[in-house]
Design a protein around this motif. Structure first.
Motif, PDB file in Angstrom:
ATOM      1  N   SER B 188       0.850  -1.194   0.000  1.00  0.00           N
ATOM      2  CA  SER B 188       0.000   0.000   0.000  1.00  0.00           C
ATOM      3  C   SER B 188       0.884   1.241   0.000  1.00  0.00           C
ATOM      4  O   SER B 188       2.099   1.167   0.211  1.00  0.00           O
ATOM      5  CB  SER B 188      -0.907   0.020   1.235  1.00  0.00           C
ATOM      6  N   THR B 190       0.522   5.605   1.070  1.00  0.00           N
ATOM      7  CA  THR B 190      -0.339   6.586   1.732  1.00  0.00           C
ATOM      8  C   THR B 190       0.051   8.001   1.308  1.00  0.00           C
ATOM      9  O   THR B 190       1.245   8.345   1.278  1.00  0.00           O
ATOM     10  CB  THR B 190      -0.170   6.469   3.271  1.00  0.00           C
ATOM     11  N   SER B 205      -4.643  10.356   2.987  1.00  0.00           N
ATOM     12  CA  SER B 205      -5.468   9.208   2.610  1.00  0.00           C
ATOM     13  C   SER B 205      -5.515   8.240   3.790  1.00  0.00           C
ATOM     14  O   SER B 205      -4.498   8.010   4.454  1.00  0.00           O
ATOM     15  CB  SER B 205      -4.892   8.517   1.376  1.00  0.00           C
ATOM     16  N   ASN B 207      -6.803   4.866   3.818  1.00  0.00           N
ATOM     17  CA  ASN B 207      -7.271   3.551   3.374  1.00  0.00           C
ATOM     18  C   ASN B 207      -6.045   2.660   3.206  1.00  0.00           C
ATOM     19  O   ASN B 207      -4.902   3.153   3.260  1.00  0.00           O
ATOM     20  CB  ASN B 207      -8.065   3.667   2.065  1.00  0.00           C
ATOM     21  N   SER B 209      -5.232   0.916   0.529  1.00  0.00           N
ATOM     22  CA  SER B 209      -4.995   0.672  -0.884  1.00  0.00           C
ATOM     23  C   SER B 209      -3.757   1.459  -1.354  1.00  0.00           C
ATOM     24  O   SER B 209      -3.004   2.002  -0.561  1.00  0.00           O
ATOM     25  CB  SER B 209      -6.239   1.099  -1.678  1.00  0.00           C
ATOM     26  N   THR B 210      -3.613   1.501  -2.672  1.00  0.00           N
ATOM     27  CA  THR B 210      -2.512   2.293  -3.252  1.00  0.00           C
ATOM     28  C   THR B 210      -3.025   3.696  -3.548  1.00  0.00           C
ATOM     29  O   THR B 210      -4.014   3.866  -4.267  1.00  0.00           O
ATOM     30  CB  THR B 210      -2.004   1.620  -4.535  1.00  0.00           C
ATOM     31  N   ASN B 211      -2.350   4.673  -2.994  1.00  0.00           N
ATOM     32  CA  ASN B 211      -2.711   6.080  -3.189  1.00  0.00           C
ATOM     33  C   ASN B 211      -1.469   6.810  -3.722  1.00  0.00           C
ATOM     34  O   ASN B 211      -0.356   6.560  -3.249  1.00  0.00           O
ATOM     35  CB  ASN B 211      -3.142   6.708  -1.867  1.00  0.00           C
ATOM     36  N   TYR B 225      -5.717  13.477  -5.386  1.00  0.00           N
ATOM     37  CA  TYR B 225      -4.793  12.353  -5.558  1.00  0.00           C
ATOM     38  C   TYR B 225      -5.530  11.182  -6.208  1.00  0.00           C
ATOM     39  O   TYR B 225      -6.756  11.137  -6.243  1.00  0.00           O
ATOM     40  CB  TYR B 225      -4.161  11.930  -4.222  1.00  0.00           C
ATOM     41  N   THR B 226      -4.755  10.251  -6.730  1.00  0.00           N
ATOM     42  CA  THR B 226      -5.321   9.070  -7.374  1.00  0.00           C
ATOM     43  C   THR B 226      -5.276   7.912  -6.382  1.00  0.00           C
ATOM     44  O   THR B 226      -4.270   7.720  -5.694  1.00  0.00           O
ATOM     45  CB  THR B 226      -4.513   8.720  -8.633  1.00  0.00           C
ATOM     46  N   SER B 227      -6.363   7.180  -6.327  1.00  0.00           N
ATOM     47  CA  SER B 227      -6.410   6.049  -5.394  1.00  0.00           C
ATOM     48  C   SER B 227      -7.039   4.830  -6.073  1.00  0.00           C
ATOM     49  O   SER B 227      -7.947   4.958  -6.901  1.00  0.00           O
ATOM     50  CB  SER B 227      -7.229   6.422  -4.154  1.00  0.00           C
ATOM     51  N   TYR B 228      -6.539   3.666  -5.708  1.00  0.00           N
ATOM     52  CA  TYR B 228      -7.096   2.392  -6.184  1.00  0.00           C
ATOM     53  C   TYR B 228      -8.108   1.838  -5.179  1.00  0.00           C
ATOM     54  O   TYR B 228      -8.441   0.659  -5.214  1.00  0.00           O
ATOM     55  CB  TYR B 228      -5.983   1.358  -6.386  1.00  0.00           C
ATOM     56  N   MET B 229      -8.588   2.664  -4.307  1.00  0.00           N
ATOM     57  CA  MET B 229      -9.442   2.144  -3.237  1.00  0.00           C
ATOM     58  C   MET B 229     -10.696   1.455  -3.784  1.00  0.00           C
ATOM     59  O   MET B 229     -11.303   0.630  -3.106  1.00  0.00           O
ATOM     60  CB  MET B 229      -9.796   3.254  -2.245  1.00  0.00           C
TER      61      MET B 229
END
Lengths: 240, 444
Positions: B188, B190, B205, B207, B209-211, B225-229
């Protein structure tokens, strides 16, 4: 008082008098010279310096004159014969001739309207360069000037730092005396800018230069030896 | 001749000789002093302003030391000042108190001196600070008083440092601004924010996931920001304080690399909704697609909006390896601006007024380094060299400094260096980081 004593006293008085007069003369001459120099400095500390564009310190040689062809002046025009002057005759009134009009054509219709921001052409912004035009060593900017004095200038500028956040108003003048072996005998800030930080930065640069040149002196070349008895001054400007 | 007569003559002769010698010596001296040449010497090196920050007296000792450290760090990394070593100081600080004896400070090469007094009473903190220019005597040229809690110490120190920079430059300093970055973990990553000097890090962030790729809004109140959540790289916007984000763009495929327009109304992003990564401008309010800026078979990515809003820099491999291109923000023909090497990425613009400078990552001999490029003069300046990998630069709000991620031997983390490359970088945050973005200047 015996004669011998009187003579001795006379000699003493005479000697002392001579000594006093000599001293007065000596001090007078000495002081007047100092005052004259001080007065000169007070008037303008740079008045006795010669301004040069780059670092040349040798007078340019006069070009040899080419052989000239001899010319003979034409004979004066001969006066016409048979003319007499009657000083008793009444003067003849001649009608006044109109003055010739100027022959310059009127070009105002050809004038371009002045729409650009440039003001009228004024005095040149650069200092006159005097006789030292660098022709001995080349006319290109990169080759102009004496290489020896140019190297000193480069060393001086290399060690000159000035805080970029400060005003760069002012042009202090730092001067130095070279010894024939290339060491710096002495230096001084001949003319201050009135800006403490700017003057201080130039003094530090001169001190650095002295240290550098003392550590690695480069003997003064023969043609610049006369300069070792004169001030070499640098007018320091932060940027163009 | 009598013996005494001889003595008298000798005296006269000596006096005359002394006079002649004196005259000769004086004439010689005058000759040595007179005449000479004067040569124009133009071009001082850009130097730093030497300033002294002595430890405060009549203050709370520990707090005074911390405040001195904050000020010293700030002025040092500002790029304008050289903070003098306190060991060299000659002044009697106890006698001077909040004043100065100018000559004492001139003697150690200081042009400026900062004096302050900080007193804590319970949880209350009072700071009185003064700035002196030694050339202007013993009257302070800037005086400020602050009052807050003990927790406000850093904030007050930054506020004072900003005043000092503004006094000299007329521009606000960047002290008190923040950096956003991505902290990489196992499985992950952050999005985080931290004070520019590495203090007070916190997560944006929240979560597992990958942020990635955070971008501050111009006001400093939001971070995109971009997140894969939700399993797709979507674009989110969160409060700069962190917390639940809002999904702004969730087009099919990539929604990455956001860059805010200077007025905060739009975002330049990379979208692959049409099959190939292209640069688009979308609304910052609802994510609606407004303009497609590129249309090319190659990959176009990493948009960066210029400070005047007229241009967008981006990366494209349309001519082989990835290179920096610039396109008008309203659309038009893109022009290539980077020509060094075969790999140049992550462009960012300098916010400095009147400048047109970008910084980017370049690959050089298998390593990654930071360079700046003046688009007007084409002058390139190397910011890093032979010190590990250095990537993803971001300018300070005034353009005077650059933050970047580095893996140098001094330790991985976020480093700050003057944007003119004039002095070495300093590390402000340790760890495996990426995606650095420097936020706007703090509000006064």
């Amino acid at each position: 008082m015996s004669l011998a004593q009187g003579e001795k006293t006379m000699h003493l008085v005479s000697g002392a008098g001579t000594l006093i007069i000599s001293t007065v003369l000596f001090v007078g001459v000495w002081k007047s010279s100092d005052w004259a120099e001080a007065a000169t400095r007070q008037r303008d500390p740079l008045a006795d310096l010669e301004i040069i564009d780059a670092a040349l310190a040798e007078l340019p040689k006069k070009p040899e004159q080419q052989p000239q062809k001899k010319t003979v002046a034409p004979p004066p025009p001969e006066k016409p014969l048979g003319v007499s002057r009657d000083e008793q005759a009444a003067p003849v009134d001649r009608p006044e001739q109109p003055k010739p009009r100027p022959t310059t054509p009127d070009l105002s219709s050809f004038a371009r309207p002045n729409t650009d921001d440039d003001g009228p052409v004024g005095q040149p912004t650069e200092q006159p360069v005097g006789a030292f035009d660098g022709s001995e060593f080349g006319f290109g900017d990169e080759t102009r000037g004496d290489p020896y004095l140019g190297a000193i200038k480069a060393d001086l500028l290399r060690g000159w730092e000035y805080p970029e956040i400060l005003s760069d108003v002012g042009t202090p003048v730092g001067c130095l005396h070279l010894e024939p072996d290339g060491k710096i005998e002495k230096w001084e800030l001949r003319e201050k800018s009135g800006n403490f930080e700017l003057d201080d930065s130039v003094e530090r640069a001169l001190a650095k230069l002295e240290k550098l040149r003392d550590a690695k002196p480069r003997p003064v070349p023969g043609h610049l030896i006369p300069l070792t008895r004169k001030w070499i001054c640098y007018r320091m400007k932060v940027k163009d | 001749m009598l013996p005494d007569e001889g003595k008298g003559l000798t005296r006269i002769a000596l006096a005359a000789l002394a006079l002649v010698l004196a005259l000769v010596a004086n004439v010689g001296g005058a000759a040595a002093q007179g005449g000479g040449v004067i040569i124009d010497a133009t071009g001082a090196k850009r130097g730093k302003y030497p300033i002294a920050i002595p430890l405060a007296v009549a203050s709370d000792g520990a707090v005074a030391r911390e405040l001195a450290a904050i000020q010293s760090f700030n002025l040092d990394v500002s790029g304008y000042f050289k903070v003098l070593d306190p060991k060299s100081f000659l002044a009697d600080l106890e006698a001077e108190k909040l004043g100065i004896e100018p000559q004492r400070w001139k003697d150690v090469g200081a042009y400026g001196v900062i004096k302050y007094r900080v007193v804590t009473t319970g949880n209350t903190l009072e700071l009185e600070a003064r700035l002196y220019e030694v050339s202007k005597g013993n009257s302070a040229v800037l005086t400020r008083s602050y009052r807050g809690t003990k927790a406000d110490l850093r904030k007050l120190g930054h506020a004072w440092s900003n005043e000092v920079v503004k006094y000299y430059t007329g521009e606000a300093g960047f002290f008190g601004s923040k950096l956003a970055f991505v902290s990489r973990g196992k499985g992950s990553s952050t999005v985080m924010a931290v004070d520019f000097d590495g203090a007070n890090p916190y997560a944006i962030s929240r979560n597992t996931s990958t942020n990635m790729l955070p971008a501050w809004s111009p006001s400093g109140g939001q971070i995109a920001y971009t997140s894969y959540m939700r399993n797709n790289p979507d674009l989110y916007v969160a409060s700069a304080a962190g917390g639940r984000p809002t999904r702004l763009a969730a087009y099919r495929g990539m929604n990455t690399g956001a860059s805010w327009s200077p007025d905060g109304s739009k975002l330049a992003v990379t979208l692959s909704k049409d099959g190939n990564p292209e640069i688009y401008v979308i609304s910052a309010r609802d994510g609606a697609s407004l303009t497609r800026l590129t249309n090319n078979k190659a990959i176009d990515t990493s948009p960066a909006w210029s400070p005047d809003g007229s241009q967008i820099a981006f990366v494209s491999d349309r001519e082989g390896g990835p290179q920096i291109f610039v396109v008008p923000a309203s659309g038009g023909t893109a022009r290539r601006v980077s020509f060094n090497g075969s790999y140049n990425t992550t462009p960012t613009w300098s916010p400095a007024k009147g400048e047109s400078v970008i910084a980017y990552t370049t690959r050089d001999g298998g390593r990654y380094d930071i360079v700046t490029l003046d688009l007007k003069t084409k002058k390139m300046t190397r910011i890093t060299q032979n010190e590990g990998n250095n990537e993803e630069p971001s300018f300070s709000p005034n353009g005077r400094a650059i933050a970047f991620a580095s893996t140098r031997s001094g330790g991985s983390g976020i480093y700050i260096a003057p944007a003119d490359g004039s002095s070495p970088a300093v590390r402000v945050y340790s760890g495996a980081v990426t995606g650095i973005d420097w936020g706007p200047a703090p509000r006064p």
